[in-house]
Design a protein around this motif. Structure first.
Motif, PDB file in Angstrom:
ATOM      1  N   ILE A  97       0.843  -1.193   0.000  1.00  0.00           N
ATOM      2  CA  ILE A  97       0.000   0.000   0.000  1.00  0.00           C
ATOM      3  C   ILE A  97       0.881   1.247   0.000  1.00  0.00           C
ATOM      4  O   ILE A  97       1.746   1.403   0.865  1.00  0.00           O
ATOM      5  CB  ILE A  97      -0.942   0.025   1.222  1.00  0.00           C
ATOM      6  CG1 ILE A  97      -1.900  -1.173   1.186  1.00  0.00           C
ATOM      7  CG2 ILE A  97      -1.733   1.335   1.264  1.00  0.00           C
ATOM      8  CD1 ILE A  97      -2.860  -1.236   2.384  1.00  0.00           C
ATOM      9  N   ASP A  98       0.637   2.102  -0.982  1.00  0.00           N
ATOM     10  CA  ASP A  98       1.272   3.424  -1.036  1.00  0.00           C
ATOM     11  C   ASP A  98       0.232   4.411  -0.499  1.00  0.00           C
ATOM     12  O   ASP A  98      -0.667   4.821  -1.228  1.00  0.00           O
ATOM     13  CB  ASP A  98       1.649   3.750  -2.477  1.00  0.00           C
ATOM     14  CG  ASP A  98       2.346   5.091  -2.630  1.00  0.00           C
ATOM     15  OD1 ASP A  98       2.825   5.629  -1.621  1.00  0.00           O
ATOM     16  OD2 ASP A  98       2.397   5.602  -3.766  1.00  0.00           O
ATOM     17  N   LEU A 118       3.851  -1.213   3.815  1.00  0.00           N
ATOM     18  CA  LEU A 118       3.382   0.159   3.636  1.00  0.00           C
ATOM     19  C   LEU A 118       4.559   0.991   3.162  1.00  0.00           C
ATOM     20  O   LEU A 118       5.652   0.888   3.722  1.00  0.00           O
ATOM     21  CB  LEU A 118       2.853   0.691   4.970  1.00  0.00           C
ATOM     22  CG  LEU A 118       1.914   1.894   4.969  1.00  0.00           C
ATOM     23  CD1 LEU A 118       0.573   1.519   4.347  1.00  0.00           C
ATOM     24  CD2 LEU A 118       1.713   2.406   6.396  1.00  0.00           C
ATOM     25  N   THR A 119       4.343   1.844   2.128  1.00  0.00           N
ATOM     26  CA  THR A 119       5.474   2.578   1.537  1.00  0.00           C
ATOM     27  C   THR A 119       5.250   4.093   1.521  1.00  0.00           C
ATOM     28  O   THR A 119       5.282   4.716   0.453  1.00  0.00           O
ATOM     29  CB  THR A 119       5.744   2.090   0.095  1.00  0.00           C
ATOM     30  OG1 THR A 119       4.585   2.376  -0.725  1.00  0.00           O
ATOM     31  CG2 THR A 119       6.064   0.615   0.062  1.00  0.00           C
ATOM     32  N   PRO A 120       5.039   4.725   2.662  1.00  0.00           N
ATOM     33  CA  PRO A 120       4.871   6.185   2.655  1.00  0.00           C
ATOM     34  C   PRO A 120       6.205   6.887   2.429  1.00  0.00           C
ATOM     35  O   PRO A 120       7.266   6.359   2.786  1.00  0.00           O
ATOM     36  CB  PRO A 120       4.351   6.465   4.068  1.00  0.00           C
ATOM     37  CG  PRO A 120       4.995   5.399   4.903  1.00  0.00           C
ATOM     38  CD  PRO A 120       5.012   4.173   4.028  1.00  0.00           C
ATOM     39  N   ASN A 121       6.146   8.087   1.842  1.00  0.00           N
ATOM     40  CA  ASN A 121       7.353   8.897   1.883  1.00  0.00           C
ATOM     41  C   ASN A 121       7.430   9.551   3.268  1.00  0.00           C
ATOM     42  O   ASN A 121       6.517   9.409   4.090  1.00  0.00           O
ATOM     43  CB  ASN A 121       7.402   9.921   0.749  1.00  0.00           C
ATOM     44  CG  ASN A 121       6.248  10.914   0.781  1.00  0.00           C
ATOM     45  OD1 ASN A 121       5.790  11.319   1.846  1.00  0.00           O
ATOM     46  ND2 ASN A 121       5.785  11.322  -0.396  1.00  0.00           N
ATOM     47  N   ALA A 122       8.518  10.238   3.539  1.00  0.00           N
ATOM     48  CA  ALA A 122       8.726  10.781   4.885  1.00  0.00           C
ATOM     49  C   ALA A 122       7.616  11.747   5.287  1.00  0.00           C
ATOM     50  O   ALA A 122       7.122  11.723   6.416  1.00  0.00           O
ATOM     51  CB  ALA A 122      10.092  11.454   4.965  1.00  0.00           C
ATOM     52  N   ALA A 123       7.206  12.612   4.347  1.00  0.00           N
ATOM     53  CA  ALA A 123       6.148  13.570   4.655  1.00  0.00           C
ATOM     54  C   ALA A 123       4.833  12.861   4.962  1.00  0.00           C
ATOM     55  O   ALA A 123       4.109  13.242   5.895  1.00  0.00           O
ATOM     56  CB  ALA A 123       5.964  14.531   3.483  1.00  0.00           C
ATOM     57  N   GLU A 124       4.506  11.811   4.196  1.00  0.00           N
ATOM     58  CA  GLU A 124       3.277  11.062   4.454  1.00  0.00           C
ATOM     59  C   GLU A 124       3.340  10.345   5.790  1.00  0.00           C
ATOM     60  O   GLU A 124       2.351  10.302   6.533  1.00  0.00           O
ATOM     61  CB  GLU A 124       3.049  10.050   3.325  1.00  0.00           C
ATOM     62  CG  GLU A 124       2.632  10.692   2.004  1.00  0.00           C
ATOM     63  CD  GLU A 124       2.742   9.731   0.836  1.00  0.00           C
ATOM     64  OE1 GLU A 124       3.445   8.707   0.979  1.00  0.00           O
ATOM     65  OE2 GLU A 124       2.140  10.007  -0.212  1.00  0.00           O
TER      66      GLU A 124
END
Length: 255
Positions: free
Chosen positions: A101-102, A133-139
Motif C-alpha cells: 500500500i502506497d 506500507l510505503t509512505p514517503n517521509a512527509a506522508e
C-alpha cells in the motif's frame, strides 16, 4: 503470466497512478490487472480535482477478474471514497496474497487528496491487511503526527501493517535514504545518491515494482533492493512530459 492487481487512480499525464503501476509492473516481468479507483484532473505540477469511481462498478470488475485471472500480489494507491473500503477489504481477504500500500494523502504539488476522517478509516480497515506500507517521509509524519521517522514507523506498525518502508526522496541531503522497518529487527537503511530535480510518480513506481517482485516469488529484502535499483534508473532517465515535475522513464527504449 504472473498477475498483479493494481488499485489506483488515473493520472492523465501518465506520470503517476495506474499508468505508472502498469509500466512498473510490466518492467519487472509481470502483468498488471487494474481497478481504477478515481479519475483526476491534474498536470505534472498538481492535482485540481478527484472524482470517485462507483464502488458497485469496481465490485463487478473485481468479480470478473477473480473468475478469470490468478492474482499473485496487490498494490493499492490513491483511493476514491469510503464506499470503496469494504470492497477492498474483501478483495484483499479473498485474494490472500502480498499487499503493498502506497498511502497517499497529498499530491506532490501539495493538493490534499484525502480527508482526515477518510484517512482514519483507511488506517483502521486496510493497514492491518497490509504486507508492506510505503509512505514517503512527509506522508509518514502526516499519518502519525510524529516528526521523528522511527517514531512514525512504530505507530504505523502498531496500526497493524506487517512492514514499513519510509522513503526519503524528498528529504534534504546529498544521499536519499529509504528506511525499512520490521517488528523486532533493527531499522535497515538503503541509500542512493540523490538525483537533481523533482519527480512525479516515483512513489507509485516503487510500490508497484515491489509488488511485482513479490508476485514473482522474491523475498521481501530482494524485492526491496531490486525495486529501489530499478526506480533509481527510471529517475536517472526521467523525462519532461510537461512543464512541471519530471516523469520516471519506466520503460527504457531498446535503441
Amino acid at each position: 503470466m504472473v498477475n498483479v492487481l493494481c488499485c489506483s487512480g488515473y493520472d492523465p499525464t501518465g506520470g503517476a497512478g495506474i499508468q505508472a503501476d502498469i509500466e512498473a509492473v510490466g518492467a519487472q516481468g509481470a502483468h498488471a490487472l487494474s481497478l481504477i479507483t478515481a479519475l483526476t484532473v491534474q498536470d505534472t505540477r498538481n492535482v485540481t480535482r478527484v472524482v470517485d469511481v462507483d464502488a458497485a462498478l469496481l465490485a463487478e470488475q473485481w468479480q470478473a477478474l477473480w473468475r478469470d485471472c490468478r492474482i499473485a500480489a496487490i498494490k493499492v494507491g490513491l483511493l476514491g471514497d469510503a464506499a470503496q473500503l469494504p470492497l477492498l477489504v474483501a478483495v484483499i481477504k479473498q485474494a490472500a496474497v502480498p499487499v503493498v500500500i502506497d498511502p497517499i494523502l497529498r499530491a506532490g504539488g501539495g493538493a490534499e487528496l484525502s480527508t482526515v476522517a477518510f484517512a482514519e478509516q483507511v488506517r483502521v480497515q486496510l493497514f492491518p491487511l497490509c504486507t508492506l506500507l510505503t509512505p514517503n517521509a512527509a506522508e509518514a509524519r502526516r499519518w502519525t503526527g510524529e516528526m521523528d521517522l522511527d517514531a512514525a514507523a512504530r505507530q504505523l506498525l502498531d496500526a497493524g501493517t506487517q512492514q514499513v518502508l519510509i522513503t526519503g526522496g524528498d528529504e534534504p541531503g546529498l544521499v536519499a535514504q529509504n528506511r525499512w522497518y520490521v517488528p523486532g529487527q533493527p531499522v535497515r537503511v538503503f541509500e542512493q545518491p540523490r538525483l537533481p530535480g523533482s519527480f512525479h510518480g516515483a512513489g507509485c513506481t516503487l510500490a508497484s515494482a515491489i509488488a511485482a517482485r513479490l508476485a514473482l516469488g522474491e523475498g521481501m529484502e530482494d524485492a526491496l533492493q531490486g525495486a529501489q535499483q530499478y526506480v533509481h534508473q527510471t529517475l536517472r532517465h526521467a523525462t519532461a512530459v510537461g512543464q512541471g515535475r519530471w516523469v520516471p522513464r519506466r520503460i527504457l527504449p531498446t535503441r
